[in-house]
Design an enzyme around this catalytic site. Structure first.
Site, mmCIF file in Angstrom:
data_model
loop_
_atom_site.group_PDB
_atom_site.id
_atom_site.type_symbol
_atom_site.label_atom_id
_atom_site.label_comp_id
_atom_site.label_asym_id
_atom_site.label_seq_id
_atom_site.Cartn_x
_atom_site.Cartn_y
_atom_site.Cartn_z
ATOM 1 N N ASP A 84 0.818 -1.214 0.000
ATOM 2 C CA ASP A 84 0.000 0.000 0.000
ATOM 3 C C ASP A 84 0.851 1.263 0.000
ATOM 4 O O ASP A 84 0.390 2.338 -0.367
ATOM 5 C CB ASP A 84 -0.843 -0.005 1.288
ATOM 6 C CG ASP A 84 -2.302 0.120 0.969
ATOM 7 O OD1 ASP A 84 -2.662 -0.143 -0.181
ATOM 8 O OD2 ASP A 84 -3.064 0.488 1.883
ATOM 9 N N LEU A 101 -11.824 8.595 -1.046
ATOM 10 C CA LEU A 101 -12.693 8.952 0.080
ATOM 11 C C LEU A 101 -13.565 7.755 0.433
ATOM 12 O O LEU A 101 -14.595 7.502 -0.203
ATOM 13 C CB LEU A 101 -13.569 10.158 -0.286
ATOM 14 C CG LEU A 101 -12.840 11.387 -0.841
ATOM 15 C CD1 LEU A 101 -13.839 12.483 -1.208
ATOM 16 C CD2 LEU A 101 -11.814 11.915 0.145
HETATM 17 P P1 ADP Z 1 -13.242 1.505 3.109
HETATM 18 O O1 ADP Z 1 -12.368 2.704 3.252
HETATM 19 O O2 ADP Z 1 -13.528 0.818 4.409
HETATM 20 O O3 ADP Z 1 -12.842 0.585 1.976
HETATM 21 P P2 ADP Z 1 -15.414 2.330 1.397
HETATM 22 O O4 ADP Z 1 -14.498 2.789 0.320
HETATM 23 O O5 ADP Z 1 -16.282 1.166 1.131
HETATM 24 O O6 ADP Z 1 -14.646 2.092 2.749
HETATM 25 O O7 ADP Z 1 -16.313 3.577 1.810
HETATM 26 C C1 ADP Z 1 -17.159 3.554 2.912
HETATM 27 C C2 ADP Z 1 -17.822 4.903 3.024
HETATM 28 O O8 ADP Z 1 -18.499 5.201 1.817
HETATM 29 C C3 ADP Z 1 -18.868 4.993 4.142
HETATM 30 O O9 ADP Z 1 -18.701 6.191 4.868
HETATM 31 C C4 ADP Z 1 -20.170 5.046 3.366
HETATM 32 O O10 ADP Z 1 -21.129 5.773 4.042
HETATM 33 C C5 ADP Z 1 -19.742 5.784 2.130
HETATM 34 N N1 ADP Z 1 -20.712 5.657 1.044
HETATM 35 C C6 ADP Z 1 -21.050 4.572 0.334
HETATM 36 N N2 ADP Z 1 -22.043 4.863 -0.530
HETATM 37 C C7 ADP Z 1 -22.351 6.173 -0.347
HETATM 38 C C8 ADP Z 1 -23.291 7.078 -0.925
HETATM 39 N N3 ADP Z 1 -24.136 6.700 -1.869
HETATM 40 N N4 ADP Z 1 -23.332 8.353 -0.463
HETATM 41 C C9 ADP Z 1 -22.475 8.750 0.493
HETATM 42 N N5 ADP Z 1 -21.564 7.958 1.066
HETATM 43 C C10 ADP Z 1 -21.501 6.678 0.666
#
Ligand code: ADP
Length: 397
Positions: free
Chosen positions: A140, A201
């Site tokens: 990473d 994000l």
């Molecule tokens: P990680 O960093 O754990 O891999 P992800 O990339 O899956 O996480 O992102 C998780 C975040 O994305 C959470 O805060 C979730 O609320 C947000 N998220 C997913 N879909 C949406 C959406 N449609 N609108 C706003 N936020 C979203």
């Protein structure tokens, strides 16, 4: 699980056979598996990583999976692992030899929560697939190896860097590298042409400034705690605050660090949740003040980083949003870009609203900087690096 080779990589024709997730290893685990024919969730007692891999391989080989390509461990030709910390040693992905494994072990100090689990995964795969199946570590941190000294050093006594390797390493490298590659494909640009800012994000958040295909700055630091406001992490803060909280709240430095990692960010400000979807709903439905504030902090910090990376790069022609929030939330993308008109950022509202979970342009035709939403695919990059490393090819993206 991805079927790929050098020819398929060149043509962007890798085939994803299976993707899945195993949660709660060590107890009654939840296993989610997805193939072309559908999605399946089961629970089973799974004691460790080896048992988890065994379970998956047995399922793949069974008729239930519908995957004719894989009938057992012998049909898996190589295994790629995401390894969180490669320290200063690993500037690119590497075939895992005993020496490389020792190198990963030596980085445990830098990533005590992640590297030990990565090692467990490697050892489990070795025992399931046998020592003859090559394994590759995709770090990473590796993509940020190109950071210049002035970007990776902290302005603390230099001997602390020399003695303890205290410096910025950056994370989410595989994701930043993947979306920067997709950005170049979408714009038909070579590595040399592209100056781009990528924003991952998700629950964890980071930004990277990429010049000619190389990361020259990034928002995460020695650990993933630095930089943007995240789901539960504070991001940037005055380091004197650690001592202050420790004294005022009677917490050890270790406990304060944990508070900054797990109880801060969106969760800490809102007092509600680290889930951006819930926060957006709370604002819409109840006009919740602290949910609104958390979103504002999140977007303001991201905008500030875009501004500083524009300065670091001497201007950029692209901005890419990725990660759960970056890929799926037109509202957050709009809020971050609002106020960047001076820099030549003009989103197109209808493009932005439509680009959910798929890749494409979200800025207007007149926007000086092209803004894109690009779903990340770290697994694909890990699979491609694995093939290239096993065949002794250097990766170009
Ligand atoms: P990680 O960093 O754990 O891999 P992800 O990339 O899956 O996480 O992102 C998780 C975040 O994305 C959470 O805060 C979730 O609320 C947000 N998220 C997913 N879909 C949406 C959406 N449609 N609108 C706003 N936020 C979203």
């Amino acid at each position: 699980m991805i079927a790929t080779d050098l020819e398929r990589i060149k043509l962007d024709q890798d085939v994803r056979l299976l993707r899945g997730e195993i949660e709660r290893i060590g107890g009654e685990a939840i296993i989610t598996l997805q193939t072309k024919s559908g999605r399946k969730t089961v629970t089973a007692p799974i004691r460790d990583m080896g048992a988890a891999l065994d379970f998956v391989i047995r399922w793949i080989a069974s008729d239930e999976s519908g995957l004719a390509e894989v009938r057992g461990p012998a049909d898996v030709h190589a295994v790629g692992h995401r390894v969180v910390h490669g320290g200063e040693r690993f500037s690119e992905s590497a075939v895992i030899t005993d020496d490389v494994l020792k190198g990963i072990e030596s980085c445990i100090e830098l990533a005590p929560l992640h590297n030990p689990n990565n090692i467990k995964g490697i050892l489990a795969a070795r025992s399931v697939f046998g020592p003859g199946t090559p394994q590759v570590a995709v770090f990473d941190t590796a993509f940020h190896h190109s950071l210049p000294e002035h970007a990776y050093l902290y302005a603390i006594p230099y001997h602390l860097y020399r003695r303890h390797k205290i410096r910025r390493y950056g994370f989410h490298g595989t994701s930043h590298r993947y979306v920067a590659y997709r950005y170049r494909r979408l714009r038909n640009q070579t590595r040399e042409q592209a100056n781009v800012i990528t924003l991952h994000l998700g629950n964890g958040c980071s930004a990277a400034a990429i010049q000619k295909g190389c990361s020259v700055d990034t928002s995460m630091g020695m650990t993933p705690l630095e930089g943007l406001v995240m789901g539960t992490r504070s991001g940037d803060l005055d380091p004197a605050i650690v001592n202050l909280i420790s004294g005022k709240e009677g917490l050890s430095p270790h406990e304060v660090e944990s508070l900054l990692n797990t109880q801060s960010g969106l969760l800490g400000i809102s007092g509600l949740t680290n889930d951006m979807r819930v926060l957006l709903d709370e604002v819409k439905e109840h006009d919740d003040r602290r949910a609104r504030l958390a979103i504002e902090l999140f977007c303001y910090r991201a905008r500030k980083y875009i501004g500083s990376f524009l300065a670091a790069l001497g201007g950029a022609e692209g901005i890419v949003f990725t990660g759960g929030i970056g890929e799926n939330s037109p509202e957050i993308r709009e809020r971050i870009c609002r106020g960047l008109e001076w820099a030549g950022v003009a989103l197109d509202d209808s493009r932005n609203q439509q680009m959910i979970g798929k890749e494409g342009l979200i800025s207007g035709d007149g926007s000086k900087i092209g803004v894109y939403a690009i779903p990340t695919d770290e697994e694909l990059l890990i699979a491609r690096d694995t093939v290239r490393c096993v065949l002794g090819e250097r990766h170009p993206s």
